[in-house]
Enzyme design. Sequence first.
Site, PDB file in Angstrom:
ATOM      1  N   GLY A  46       0.780  -1.217   0.000  1.00  0.00           N
ATOM      2  CA  GLY A  46       0.000   0.000   0.000  1.00  0.00           C
ATOM      3  C   GLY A  46       0.821   1.281   0.000  1.00  0.00           C
ATOM      4  O   GLY A  46       1.967   1.322  -0.467  1.00  0.00           O
ATOM      5  N   HIS A  47       0.211   2.330   0.558  1.00  0.00           N
ATOM      6  CA  HIS A  47       0.743   3.689   0.517  1.00  0.00           C
ATOM      7  C   HIS A  47       2.087   3.808   1.233  1.00  0.00           C
ATOM      8  O   HIS A  47       3.023   4.413   0.714  1.00  0.00           O
ATOM      9  CB  HIS A  47      -0.291   4.622   1.154  1.00  0.00           C
ATOM     10  CG  HIS A  47       0.048   6.074   1.110  1.00  0.00           C
ATOM     11  ND1 HIS A  47       0.108   6.791  -0.059  1.00  0.00           N
ATOM     12  CD2 HIS A  47       0.333   6.963   2.113  1.00  0.00           C
ATOM     13  CE1 HIS A  47       0.410   8.058   0.212  1.00  0.00           C
ATOM     14  NE2 HIS A  47       0.554   8.183   1.518  1.00  0.00           N
ATOM     15  N   PHE A  48       2.179   3.258   2.432  1.00  0.00           N
ATOM     16  CA  PHE A  48       3.425   3.277   3.197  1.00  0.00           C
ATOM     17  C   PHE A  48       4.180   1.971   2.941  1.00  0.00           C
ATOM     18  O   PHE A  48       4.284   1.106   3.811  1.00  0.00           O
ATOM     19  CB  PHE A  48       3.138   3.494   4.683  1.00  0.00           C
ATOM     20  CG  PHE A  48       2.748   4.903   5.019  1.00  0.00           C
ATOM     21  CD1 PHE A  48       3.689   5.919   5.061  1.00  0.00           C
ATOM     22  CD2 PHE A  48       1.429   5.233   5.304  1.00  0.00           C
ATOM     23  CE1 PHE A  48       3.337   7.232   5.372  1.00  0.00           C
ATOM     24  CE2 PHE A  48       1.064   6.539   5.616  1.00  0.00           C
ATOM     25  CZ  PHE A  48       2.021   7.538   5.650  1.00  0.00           C
TER      26      PHE A  48
END
Length: 288
Positions: A263-265
Amino acid sequence: MATIYYRNIPIDGVKVFYREAGTQHAQTIILLHGFPSSSHMFRNLLPTLAEHFHVVAPDYPGYGYSECPSVEQFTYTFDHLEEIIEKVVSALKLPFFSIYVQDYGAPVGFRLAVKHPEMIEGIISQNGNAYQEGFTSFWDAARPFWSNRNAETEKPIRNLLTQESTIWQYTHGVRQKDHISPDAWTLDQLGLNRPGNAEIQLALFEDYRTNPESYPQWHEYFRRYQPPLLAVWGKNDPIFGPDGAEAFKQDLPQSEVDLLDTGHFALEEDGDVIAQHIIRFLTTRKPA
């Protein structure tokens, strides 16, 4: 294992915190964090990179361990954040470096690159957007806020400052949620909950509208200077989709794109993979 130093430097009357490691190495990487994080997001990446590079990871004012002046005392815009990082670079006497940009780190880092192309040796973009193609439906709520900020249009933005939203940013799109340390979102949320911090985040989110407006300038920089660029991207990011990674090839045909199943991180789940990509990329590629 490299020693990590935890330091502060006064910039325009604001105490700016930064992590530093690998000072014996010639090549420098500046790690620029995203929202709502801080240099803490690089806690595991730093010691690995420091075996090969000099690494500096600052906290922007209003984030992490840097001071958090109010919106009346400090102008929270991406132009101003770039100026702060530029002054950190100057204070540390860093003539050349690569940048790692994630989320908010992209508009900070790309502004710096446009102003000082002669300093940039390489770019690692980890879910750090520079193209309209990267925007997902997440941003639909932002546009009314950008065009007419009021109590009603602020509501969905204020919802981004809640613990539920912070956890979502860390866990949406990951392979296994139990890969993700709760330390990450807990520390971020402590920062968001500081008195006056909500107004800081609203100010920066409002100013985010200036970033798409700056994209043509960033693209011109890419085309003219052809900096070596590695886009290593969590492809399940609900905020900046993988099309944003592929879009770099429009202006940087020699750029490298690696999409990761997270995901994003992305560092939280694939930090070791990203570290190896960076080490290979920066030790085998040379600036144009």
